[in-house]
Design an enzyme around this catalytic site. Sequence first.
Site, PDB file in Angstrom:
ATOM      1  N   LYS A 281       4.705  52.905  -5.845  1.00 32.45           N
ATOM      2  CA  LYS A 281       3.862  51.792  -6.297  1.00 32.45           C
ATOM      3  C   LYS A 281       4.227  51.394  -7.724  1.00 32.45           C
ATOM      4  CE  LYS A 281      -0.155  49.211  -6.267  1.00 32.45           C
ATOM      5  NZ  LYS A 281      -1.487  48.943  -5.748  1.00 32.45           N
TER       6      LYS A 281
ATOM      7  N   HIS B 227      -0.893  44.601   6.337  1.00 31.41           N
ATOM      8  CA  HIS B 227      -2.170  44.176   5.774  1.00 31.41           C
ATOM      9  C   HIS B 227      -2.697  42.849   6.295  1.00 31.41           C
ATOM     10  CE1 HIS B 227      -1.994  47.648   3.255  1.00 31.41           C
ATOM     11  NE2 HIS B 227      -3.082  47.307   2.587  1.00 31.41           N
TER      12      HIS B 227
ATOM     13  N   ARG C 297     -14.548  40.377 -24.149  1.00 33.62           N
ATOM     14  CA  ARG C 297     -13.149  39.943 -23.946  1.00 33.62           C
ATOM     15  C   ARG C 297     -12.177  41.097 -23.754  1.00 33.62           C
ATOM     16  NH1 ARG C 297     -14.533  36.284 -27.999  1.00 33.62           N
ATOM     17  NH2 ARG C 297     -15.144  34.285 -27.099  1.00 33.62           N
TER      18      ARG C 297
ATOM     19  N   GLU D  91       2.831  39.880  -8.543  1.00 30.16           N
ATOM     20  CA  GLU D  91       3.074  39.538  -7.149  1.00 30.16           C
ATOM     21  C   GLU D  91       3.654  38.138  -6.933  1.00 30.16           C
ATOM     22  OE1 GLU D  91       0.293  41.234  -4.420  1.00 30.16           O
ATOM     23  OE2 GLU D  91       0.772  39.796  -2.844  1.00 30.16           O
TER      24      GLU D  91
ATOM     25  N   LYS E 194      -4.651  45.623 -10.445  1.00 30.22           N
ATOM     26  CA  LYS E 194      -5.466  44.592  -9.789  1.00 30.22           C
ATOM     27  C   LYS E 194      -6.920  45.035  -9.827  1.00 30.22           C
ATOM     28  CE  LYS E 194      -2.365  42.527  -6.337  1.00 30.22           C
ATOM     29  NZ  LYS E 194      -2.254  42.246  -4.894  1.00 30.22           N
TER      30      LYS E 194
ATOM     31  N   GLU F  95      -2.009  54.361   3.715  1.00 30.12           N
ATOM     32  CA  GLU F  95      -1.325  53.741   2.569  1.00 30.12           C
ATOM     33  C   GLU F  95      -0.141  54.603   2.113  1.00 30.12           C
ATOM     34  OE1 GLU F  95      -2.205  50.737   1.829  1.00 30.12           O
ATOM     35  OE2 GLU F  95      -4.367  50.500   2.209  1.00 30.12           O
TER      36      GLU F  95
ATOM     37  N   ARG G  24       6.419  42.567  -4.824  1.00 26.07           N
ATOM     38  CA  ARG G  24       5.145  43.282  -4.675  1.00 26.07           C
ATOM     39  C   ARG G  24       4.486  42.982  -3.329  1.00 26.07           C
ATOM     40  NH1 ARG G  24       0.552  44.414  -9.353  1.00 26.07           N
ATOM     41  NH2 ARG G  24      -0.882  45.546  -7.987  1.00 26.07           N
TER      42      ARG G  24
ATOM     43  N   HIS H 265      -6.261  42.793   7.752  1.00 21.38           N
ATOM     44  CA  HIS H 265      -7.351  41.937   7.272  1.00 21.38           C
ATOM     45  C   HIS H 265      -7.970  41.156   8.419  1.00 21.38           C
ATOM     46  CE1 HIS H 265      -5.496  42.071   2.987  1.00 21.38           C
ATOM     47  NE2 HIS H 265      -6.321  43.067   3.202  1.00 21.38           N
TER      48      HIS H 265
ATOM     49  N   HIS I 256     -10.756  50.176   5.830  1.00 21.13           N
ATOM     50  CA  HIS I 256      -9.557  49.411   5.500  1.00 21.13           C
ATOM     51  C   HIS I 256      -8.282  50.165   5.914  1.00 21.13           C
ATOM     52  CE1 HIS I 256      -6.661  47.008   3.326  1.00 21.13           C
ATOM     53  NE2 HIS I 256      -6.267  48.087   2.673  1.00 21.13           N
TER      54      HIS I 256
HETATM   55  P1  NAD Z   1     -14.570  53.731  -1.771  1.00 19.01           P
HETATM   56  O1  NAD Z   1     -14.432  53.579  -3.214  1.00 19.01           O
HETATM   57  O2  NAD Z   1     -15.691  53.024  -1.110  1.00 19.01           O
HETATM   58  O3  NAD Z   1     -14.679  55.281  -1.418  1.00 19.01           O
HETATM   59  C1  NAD Z   1     -14.854  55.678  -0.094  1.00 19.01           C
HETATM   60  C2  NAD Z   1     -16.048  56.616   0.071  1.00 19.01           C
HETATM   61  O4  NAD Z   1     -15.708  57.910  -0.383  1.00 19.01           O
HETATM   62  C3  NAD Z   1     -17.274  56.214  -0.724  1.00 19.01           C
HETATM   63  O5  NAD Z   1     -18.414  56.467   0.043  1.00 19.01           O
HETATM   64  C4  NAD Z   1     -17.244  57.156  -1.920  1.00 19.01           C
HETATM   65  O6  NAD Z   1     -18.512  57.375  -2.449  1.00 19.01           O
HETATM   66  C5  NAD Z   1     -16.659  58.387  -1.321  1.00 19.01           C
HETATM   67  N1  NAD Z   1     -15.913  59.266  -2.204  1.00 19.01           N
HETATM   68  C6  NAD Z   1     -15.058  58.891  -3.179  1.00 19.01           C
HETATM   69  N2  NAD Z   1     -14.443  59.960  -3.683  1.00 19.01           N
HETATM   70  C7  NAD Z   1     -14.926  61.043  -3.036  1.00 19.01           C
HETATM   71  C8  NAD Z   1     -14.655  62.419  -3.110  1.00 19.01           C
HETATM   72  N3  NAD Z   1     -13.717  62.916  -3.937  1.00 19.01           N
HETATM   73  N4  NAD Z   1     -15.344  63.256  -2.291  1.00 19.01           N
HETATM   74  C9  NAD Z   1     -16.251  62.749  -1.416  1.00 19.01           C
HETATM   75  N5  NAD Z   1     -16.530  61.451  -1.287  1.00 19.01           N
HETATM   76  C10 NAD Z   1     -15.870  60.603  -2.087  1.00 19.01           C
HETATM   77  O7  NAD Z   1     -13.268  53.308  -0.965  1.00 19.01           O
HETATM   78  P2  NAD Z   1     -11.696  53.419  -1.260  1.00 19.01           P
HETATM   79  O8  NAD Z   1     -11.075  53.529   0.067  1.00 19.01           O
HETATM   80  O9  NAD Z   1     -11.388  54.411  -2.290  1.00 19.01           O
HETATM   81  O10 NAD Z   1     -11.357  51.995  -1.886  1.00 19.01           O
HETATM   82  C11 NAD Z   1     -11.521  50.825  -1.154  1.00 19.01           C
HETATM   83  C12 NAD Z   1     -11.543  49.655  -2.106  1.00 19.01           C
HETATM   84  O11 NAD Z   1     -10.319  49.622  -2.813  1.00 19.01           O
HETATM   85  C13 NAD Z   1     -11.700  48.315  -1.432  1.00 19.01           C
HETATM   86  O12 NAD Z   1     -12.714  47.585  -2.087  1.00 19.01           O
HETATM   87  C14 NAD Z   1     -10.361  47.646  -1.637  1.00 19.01           C
HETATM   88  O13 NAD Z   1     -10.444  46.242  -1.751  1.00 19.01           O
HETATM   89  C15 NAD Z   1      -9.883  48.270  -2.910  1.00 19.01           C
HETATM   90  N6  NAD Z   1      -8.433  48.269  -3.088  1.00 19.01           N
HETATM   91  C16 NAD Z   1      -7.935  47.801  -4.250  1.00 19.01           C
HETATM   92  C17 NAD Z   1      -6.585  47.800  -4.488  1.00 19.01           C
HETATM   93  C18 NAD Z   1      -6.052  47.336  -5.808  1.00 19.01           C
HETATM   94  O14 NAD Z   1      -4.836  47.182  -5.966  1.00 19.01           O
HETATM   95  N7  NAD Z   1      -6.903  47.136  -6.797  1.00 19.01           N
HETATM   96  C19 NAD Z   1      -5.706  48.291  -3.530  1.00 19.01           C
HETATM   97  C20 NAD Z   1      -6.239  48.784  -2.340  1.00 19.01           C
HETATM   98  C21 NAD Z   1      -7.604  48.777  -2.139  1.00 19.01           C
HETATM   99 ZN    ZN Z   2      -4.459  48.563   1.645  1.00 15.61          ZN
END
Ligand code: NAD
Ligand code: ZN
Length: 367
Positions: free
Chosen positions: A228, A249, A122, A238, A144, A186, A242, A253, A267
């Site tokens: 942010k 986006h 929990r 949201e 999130k 972003e 927000r 998407h 993305h």
């Molecule tokens: P990711 O976590 O897949 O990382 C991208 C790639 O970079 C991966 O292959 C990872 O292994 C590599 N990597 C990470 N750090 C590294 C570093 N310092 N050096 C070398 N390689 C590195 O992708 P992301 O773009 O960080 O995140 C995308 C995800 O985030 C999606 O699933 C999306 O839905 C989510 N997201 C969430 C929110 C939220 O508010 N929670 C907002 C935006 C995106």
């Molecule tokens: Zn985004």
Amino acid sequence: SAMQVTVALGERSYDIHIASGLLSRAGELTKPILKQPRVYIVTDENVAKIHLETLKAGLAKEGISAFVEVLPPGESTKCYANLESTIDALMAQGADRNDVVIALGGGVIGDLTGLVAGLLKRGMRFVQVPTTLLAQVDSSVGGKTAINSKMGKNLIGLFNQPEMVIADQDVLQTLPVRELRAGLAEVIKYGLIDDVEFFEFIEQNAEKLNAADPEILSEAVRVSCEAKARIVSEDETERGKRALLNLGHTFAHALERANGFGPALLHGEAVGTGMAMAFRYSQALGLCSGQEAVRAEKAIFALGLETDVRKLSGGPYEGDALLEHMMHDKKTEQGNLTLILAKGIGQSYIEKQVDADSLRAFLKIET
Ligand code: NAD
Ligand code: ZN
């Protein structure tokens, strides 16, 4: 130079630490919140190879031991199977409500680990250690958390805020260039939403940002986190403001969906094009001047992002298919499409009555 941004949420608040060398200081930063000298770390294979030892050494300096769970990299890691196996692995190592789990990685690891932390017995506490630019300026801040299901992306999740965010600027130096640029989409988003001054800073420093210049990048991370944090503080779940964070986006998407969420389109790459589309559509509707729309587009392009749908990788993209996806976006309610549009740079707003016919015509021209 060390910087700190506070996310204020009603009763509680937490800090985002932004500086270089923070992984080595993780022990001293996390010690005050630990009830025993141990943590659980969840990370992915790529990040583990490059940055795990530095983090572990930083913890060990303060006598903190770490149990580590390493997952495969990539979006498909955000699934039920890994949610289950990660919770089981942590519990098998004795994790309980008094413990803290550290998410070391990009948004994939942060989203999954935040959910694990929210569910295990929990709820246990968690710390975000974002290692991608996208994670530092976006996903690690705001609480999130989610995994994907067959029904779509990010549908299974919780609002769950971390105890702190540790954004070590050094880790950004090892990012693949595509991931850097995806994060920059972003970053410029915050300028386009409501901060002309920041937009101009990005315009003037596009080259340095593209080269991951440490000083300029840290400054961009700081301003982005402040933006942010401010938006999230005003609207944690949201219900209103927000939604501005979704600039570009809904278009993005639709592009990602049309591409089948494959590796050809990240993305952030989709968001870059999506924001340019939002500005062109705003111009087409007579909301925004052509001059402002072109300026927005040029600034996005200068960050190494594609702004033309017809040249975007992972295509070709087709207008009617994009419209179809937009009408089925999870933010579209009862066929009423909401879009973030702009009256100019830094003047984005929530348009709740988007006309499907004009959008269809616009998407035809775009594709
Ligand atoms: P990711 O976590 O897949 O990382 C991208 C790639 O970079 C991966 O292959 C990872 O292994 C590599 N990597 C990470 N750090 C590294 C570093 N310092 N050096 C070398 N390689 C590195 O992708 P992301 O773009 O960080 O995140 C995308 C995800 O985030 C999606 O699933 C999306 O839905 C989510 N997201 C969430 C929110 C939220 O508010 N929670 C907002 C935006 C995106
Ligand atoms: Zn985004």
